[in-house]
Write a protein that holds these residues in place. Structure first.
Motif, mmCIF file in Angstrom:
data_model
loop_
_atom_site.group_PDB
_atom_site.id
_atom_site.type_symbol
_atom_site.label_atom_id
_atom_site.label_comp_id
_atom_site.label_asym_id
_atom_site.label_seq_id
_atom_site.Cartn_x
_atom_site.Cartn_y
_atom_site.Cartn_z
ATOM 1 N N PRO A 38 0.796 -1.236 0.000
ATOM 2 C CA PRO A 38 0.000 0.000 0.000
ATOM 3 C C PRO A 38 0.827 1.284 0.000
ATOM 4 O O PRO A 38 0.359 2.311 -0.480
ATOM 5 N N GLU A 39 2.071 1.243 0.483
ATOM 6 C CA GLU A 39 2.896 2.455 0.522
ATOM 7 C C GLU A 39 3.548 2.772 -0.828
ATOM 8 O O GLU A 39 4.068 3.858 -1.038
ATOM 9 N N TRP A 40 3.508 1.824 -1.760
ATOM 10 C CA TRP A 40 4.101 2.059 -3.074
ATOM 11 C C TRP A 40 3.177 2.962 -3.892
ATOM 12 O O TRP A 40 2.009 2.653 -4.104
ATOM 13 N N LEU A 41 3.711 4.059 -4.363
ATOM 14 C CA LEU A 41 2.970 5.001 -5.199
ATOM 15 C C LEU A 41 3.268 4.796 -6.674
ATOM 16 O O LEU A 41 2.521 5.253 -7.532
ATOM 17 N N VAL A 42 4.383 4.111 -6.956
ATOM 18 C CA VAL A 42 4.825 3.921 -8.334
ATOM 19 C C VAL A 42 5.569 2.601 -8.470
ATOM 20 O O VAL A 42 6.201 2.135 -7.514
ATOM 21 N N GLU A 43 5.464 1.999 -9.634
ATOM 22 C CA GLU A 43 6.261 0.847 -10.028
ATOM 23 C C GLU A 43 6.598 1.073 -11.494
ATOM 24 O O GLU A 43 5.793 1.638 -12.235
ATOM 25 N N MET A 44 7.798 0.675 -11.907
ATOM 26 C CA MET A 44 8.239 0.903 -13.284
ATOM 27 C C MET A 44 8.845 -0.353 -13.879
ATOM 28 O O MET A 44 9.355 -1.209 -13.152
ATOM 29 N N GLU A 45 8.829 -0.412 -15.198
ATOM 30 C CA GLU A 45 9.549 -1.451 -15.927
ATOM 31 C C GLU A 45 10.102 -0.819 -17.189
ATOM 32 O O GLU A 45 9.673 0.268 -17.586
#
Length: 136
Positions: A115-122
């Motif tokens: 829940p604390e993740w605001l972004v994920e990238m690849e």
């Protein structure tokens, strides 16, 4: 014959648990998995979207550098949990690619694994012809 597959791991607890690697290289193509803002030193996730995006980019670039001494990122995908953080994530992305702009997509998603993740990238990259690669 497509050649040997080379893999690198970032140390995320999810890699062995979920059965994936951070990045894979086959020929000159490098694919980097969805990368969350997980500090390698075990410290807490940064609070702001800008800081989280910078960490995602750092982890991705470290993985690419482990597979090729000279590579160009061609595509990025950014997954954000709130459109309100788009400017912060975009700023971090722009700083990482000031002149060699990859094609990019930013998508607002309902949520990420933590829940604390605001972004994920690849991302996807290509190794330059003749670039050295470490032994697998």
């Amino acid at each position: 014959m497509i050649g040997a597959v080379k893999r690198v791991y970032s140390g995320s607890r999810f890699e062995p648990e979920y059965g994936f690697c951070r990045a894979v290289r086959i020929g000159d193509r490098i694919l980097v998995a969805g990368t969350a803002p997980i500090p390698q030193d075990g410290s807490p996730t940064p609070e702001g979207a800008y800081e989280q995006a910078r960490l995602c980019l750092e982890i991705m670039h470290t993985a690419i550098e482990a597979l090729a001494t000279n590579a160009t990122v061609l595509r990025t995908r950014m997954f954000i949990t709130d459109a309100a953080v788009a400017a912060d994530v975009g700023r971090a992305h722009g700083e990482a690619y000031p002149s060699d702009h990859p094609v990019a997509t930013m998508v607002v998603v309902a949520g990420l694994l933590e829940p604390e993740w605001l972004v994920e990238m690849e991302c996807e990259a290509i190794a330059s012809t003749g670039a050295a690669t470490p032994e697998a």
